[in-house]
Write a protein that holds these residues in place. Sequence first.
Motif, PDB file in Angstrom:
ATOM      1  N   MET A 266      -9.235  -1.535   8.676  1.00 40.87           N
ATOM      2  CA  MET A 266      -8.217  -1.800  10.194  1.00 40.87           C
ATOM      3  C   MET A 266      -7.235  -2.412   9.115  1.00 40.87           C
ATOM      4  N   GLN A 267      -6.044  -2.417   9.106  1.00 41.91           N
ATOM      5  CA  GLN A 267      -5.158  -2.209   8.438  1.00 41.91           C
ATOM      6  C   GLN A 267      -3.806  -2.901   9.274  1.00 41.91           C
ATOM      7  N   VAL A 268      -3.593  -4.332   8.295  1.00 42.03           N
ATOM      8  CA  VAL A 268      -1.964  -4.711   9.450  1.00 42.03           C
ATOM      9  C   VAL A 268      -1.241  -5.313   8.284  1.00 42.03           C
ATOM     10  N   LEU A 269      -0.209  -5.271   8.549  1.00 43.26           N
ATOM     11  CA  LEU A 269       1.406  -5.764   8.113  1.00 43.26           C
ATOM     12  C   LEU A 269       1.328  -7.399   7.927  1.00 43.26           C
ATOM     13  N   VAL A 270       1.393  -8.266   6.623  1.00 47.05           N
ATOM     14  CA  VAL A 270       1.009  -8.725   6.403  1.00 47.05           C
ATOM     15  C   VAL A 270       3.328  -8.873   5.805  1.00 47.05           C
ATOM     16  N   GLU A 271       3.472 -10.419   5.771  1.00 46.64           N
ATOM     17  CA  GLU A 271       5.015 -10.662   5.130  1.00 46.64           C
ATOM     18  C   GLU A 271       4.917 -10.012   4.219  1.00 46.64           C
ATOM     19  N   ASN A 272       4.208  -9.915   3.087  1.00 48.44           N
ATOM     20  CA  ASN A 272       4.182  -9.903   1.228  1.00 48.44           C
ATOM     21  C   ASN A 272       3.756  -8.212   0.721  1.00 48.44           C
ATOM     22  N   GLY A 273       2.433  -8.015   1.940  1.00 50.71           N
ATOM     23  CA  GLY A 273       2.482  -6.604   2.381  1.00 50.71           C
ATOM     24  C   GLY A 273       1.623  -6.520   2.923  1.00 50.71           C
ATOM     25  N   TRP A 274       0.373  -5.872   3.226  1.00 50.78           N
ATOM     26  CA  TRP A 274      -0.286  -5.659   3.362  1.00 50.78           C
ATOM     27  C   TRP A 274      -1.940  -5.729   3.905  1.00 50.78           C
TER      28      TRP A 274
END
Length: 404
Positions: free
Chosen positions: A393-401
């Motif tokens: 499961m891959q989600v976006l985070v502020e500095n990447g993913w």
Amino acid sequence: MPIAPSYSVRRIVRPRVARPLLILFLLLNAVQVLYIHNALSRPEPSIETIQPPQRIYIASIHWNNEAILREYWNDAVVALVDVLGPRNVFVSILESGSWDNSKDALRDLDYRLEKQGVLRNITVSDTTHKDEMEKNHNAQGWIQTARGQKELRRIPYLARLRNESLRHLVQLLEKGETFDKVLFLNDVVFTTQDVLKLLNTNNGEYAAACSLDYARPPHYYDTFALRDHDGYEHVMQTWPYFRSGTSRNAMKRHSPVPVSSCWNGIVSMPAAVFGPPTNLHFRGVSDSLAKYHVEGSECCLIHADNPLSASLGVYINPRVRVGYNGPAYDSTHPKGSWVSLWQILIGLWQNRFRRWFTTPSLKELFKKRAVRRWSLEERGNHENGGFCLINEMQVLVENGWAHV
Ligand SMILES: *[C@@H]1O[C@H](CO)[C@@H](O)[C@H](O)[C@H]1NC(C)=O
Ligand SMILES: *[C@@H]1O[C@H](CO)[C@@H](O)[C@H](O)[C@H]1NC(C)=O
């Protein structure tokens, strides 16, 4: 009595049979390794240009690529356009949310393409990951994660950007303009020769042709999108990579490698399929399937969705190797064979042992169970990109993913 026969057996097997067998074994290995090394060493004819002049739509998306843009990529695009002919090319570039100076680097390129007289759309956007993450959480592409929050899935986000980079192609096709190929360029080191070789893969007959990509050779980079001819992930990350005999044998001959999916560095696909009536586009798996901790690359699903994949085939062209940095490019382009005798010998045996003693069946079982349970949830739930799926499961985070 029981001792005598085994003694005599040993006496026969040892010197009389074992030694010739051993010599034969070593000889066969040597012959095979030399044969492959020879195939990999054959000099490649340089290609002047593709005949007849073709119209090429170049598409790329960017995020924090300034260093490679300034050092390699911009120059490579300008040189490529020169050879293809500025009037035969449309360049579509999409950047968003970089915090380095990718935007300025792309503005430099814009200026140079203007001077060349190239039709193009270079869009730089200030929308950051953080901005994306603050949008409507109930929209498509969001998922409830184990961290107890609704988060933005990475793949549908990337699919949207990639679709966006094709927007002008679709508009031009709808207006009745024609393009021969779409050339997708990652943020890699490449040369005009690389692109011409790629476009000419299989004499231009393919649903997709990809290079091989390297960040830390000898390991190839994009494992998420590459599936062999039988739909399996690589069996090893170094040469000859594949579990499928069809893919592996082509690799040994150094000829275009039939695969189910690839997206390694630079990719060429026929352009017409992105227009009506097929309207091929990038997508992620549906949010309801992603809930089962299943994800698939938009760059793999596109081959699963492409009706041309079955008829024309998807190929890796092992003669085209690109790098995510200069040293990676250089080390995959030595004089002579790009795989050494020793690497060939070790590669062949490592590959055999891995095929003999590992199986993808557990992974397959997990995927099949998830898809089956999902398909029972609701009528119409169907995923034809089963070979693209992985347990992530891959989600976006502020500095990447992030993996969650
Ligand atoms: C580039 O494309 C975007 C999105 O379609 C559009 O808003 C913009 O006006 C275009 N820029 C140019 C210079 O054509
Ligand atoms: C991709 O493009 C198609 C066609 O333009 C569109 O219908 C679809 O919603 C897009 N997908 C994503 C994830 O943005």
